[in-house]
Scaffold this active site. Sequence first.
Site, PDB file in Angstrom:
ATOM      1  N   ARG A 160       0.829  -1.201   0.000  1.00 38.81           N
ATOM      2  CA  ARG A 160       0.000   0.000   0.000  1.00 38.81           C
ATOM      3  C   ARG A 160       0.863   1.249   0.000  1.00 38.81           C
ATOM      4  O   ARG A 160       1.862   1.320   0.705  1.00 38.81           O
ATOM      5  CB  ARG A 160      -0.928  -0.004   1.217  1.00 38.81           C
ATOM      6  N   ARG A 171      -0.149   8.077  10.464  1.00 36.51           N
ATOM      7  CA  ARG A 171      -1.346   7.287  10.788  1.00 36.51           C
ATOM      8  C   ARG A 171      -1.338   6.823  12.236  1.00 36.51           C
ATOM      9  O   ARG A 171      -2.380   6.756  12.875  1.00 36.51           O
ATOM     10  CB  ARG A 171      -1.455   6.089   9.831  1.00 36.51           C
TER      11      ARG A 171
HETATM   12  P1  ADP Z   1      -5.073   0.201   8.690  1.00 37.55           P
HETATM   13  O1  ADP Z   1      -4.335  -0.891   8.027  1.00 37.55           O
HETATM   14  O2  ADP Z   1      -4.275   1.370   9.095  1.00 37.55           O
HETATM   15  O3  ADP Z   1      -5.958  -0.253   9.783  1.00 37.55           O
HETATM   16  P2  ADP Z   1      -7.302   0.861   6.917  1.00 37.55           P
HETATM   17  O4  ADP Z   1      -7.241   0.041   5.695  1.00 37.55           O
HETATM   18  O5  ADP Z   1      -8.279   0.501   7.966  1.00 37.55           O
HETATM   19  O6  ADP Z   1      -5.845   0.947   7.516  1.00 37.55           O
HETATM   20  O7  ADP Z   1      -7.555   2.400   6.540  1.00 37.55           O
HETATM   21  C1  ADP Z   1      -6.818   3.036   5.524  1.00 37.55           C
HETATM   22  C2  ADP Z   1      -7.262   4.496   5.437  1.00 37.55           C
HETATM   23  O8  ADP Z   1      -8.659   4.579   5.112  1.00 37.55           O
HETATM   24  C3  ADP Z   1      -7.108   5.295   6.720  1.00 37.55           C
HETATM   25  O9  ADP Z   1      -5.801   5.826   6.894  1.00 37.55           O
HETATM   26  C4  ADP Z   1      -8.158   6.409   6.499  1.00 37.55           C
HETATM   27  O10 ADP Z   1      -7.688   7.393   5.591  1.00 37.55           O
HETATM   28  C5  ADP Z   1      -9.285   5.645   5.821  1.00 37.55           C
HETATM   29  N1  ADP Z   1     -10.246   5.074   6.804  1.00 37.55           N
HETATM   30  C6  ADP Z   1     -10.498   3.756   7.008  1.00 37.55           C
HETATM   31  N2  ADP Z   1     -11.421   3.593   7.968  1.00 37.55           N
HETATM   32  C7  ADP Z   1     -11.758   4.833   8.397  1.00 37.55           C
HETATM   33  C8  ADP Z   1     -12.645   5.341   9.402  1.00 37.55           C
HETATM   34  N3  ADP Z   1     -13.397   4.515  10.168  1.00 37.55           N
HETATM   35  N4  ADP Z   1     -12.725   6.696   9.561  1.00 37.55           N
HETATM   36  C9  ADP Z   1     -12.014   7.532   8.800  1.00 37.55           C
HETATM   37  N5  ADP Z   1     -11.146   7.128   7.866  1.00 37.55           N
HETATM   38  C10 ADP Z   1     -11.002   5.789   7.648  1.00 37.55           C
END
Ligand code: ADP
Length: 218
Positions: A160, A171
């Site tokens: 990613r 993050r």
């Molecule tokens: P991680 O592997 O960090 O848990 P995710 O795939 O869950 O990552 O999320 C990737 C991105 O998608 C986040 O950095 C954010 O920009 C967005 N995102 C995902 N879920 C949410 C949420 N519940 N609220 C706001 N933004 C979100």
Amino acid sequence: MRLVLLGAPGAGKGTQAEPMSRELGAVHISSGDLFREAVRQGTELGRQVKSYIDRGALVPDEITVRMVMERISAPDASKGFILDGFPRTLEQARALDAALAQHGISLDGVVYINVSPEELQRRLGGRWICRRCQAVYHEVYSPPKISGRCDRCGGELYQREDDKAQTVKKRIDVYSRETAPLIAYYREADKLIEIDGEQDIDRVRRDITAALKNCKRT
Ligand code: ADP
Ligand code: ADP
Ligand code: ZN
């Protein structure tokens, strides 16, 4: 069962959601996967959220809540769901509680996977994901049998863009500020199930399974 997986980026939510979903017969709903799919397809939602994801910021609550609630309302989620990556703010958590309460239901539990910041960096730096089925690998901790190929479906693996060191740091900061308060929120609601996420993948999975056996269904 209706569950939430809570934890920092890289804690292992996606990794654990897959076996849990099979074991419990509940659908795995990942807000990040839903957003990435919208970006890939170039939909209106995808255009709205791309810049937030690219810089490691949260997508605004209003957009996020609408998307996830729509997904939870789909027929396949009526038997239960595992939310991965949602809620990430107190406002999202309150919106979720309110929406479930309207249907006379509530969360059965919130599985909080606790991992130290140093380990999160190592995990995200080596994470590879299948383009086709979203299966999660790690170049050291959980490598695929054939380099660059998904064990499960043969799809191509990719890293990613937001897993680059600079964005990862951002993050994790956003998590500490916006999402970590949910730990206290769910503890007070007597929903929190804390798991030591620093153990290997199988051990974490066994701990989650054991903890859920004791978790009362509503
Ligand atoms: P991680 O592997 O960090 O848990 P995710 O795939 O869950 O990552 O999320 C990737 C991105 O998608 C986040 O950095 C954010 O920009 C967005 N995102 C995902 N879920 C949410 C949420 N519940 N609220 C706001 N933004 C979100
Ligand atoms: P999240 O969904 O919480 O962002 P992932 O499930 O994508 O986290 O896991 C992040 C990375 O860490 C992936 O490369 C995954 O293979 C690896 N990983 C997950 N759980 C463990 C664990 N218990 N031990 C070592 N590596 C792990
Ligand atoms: Zn695959």
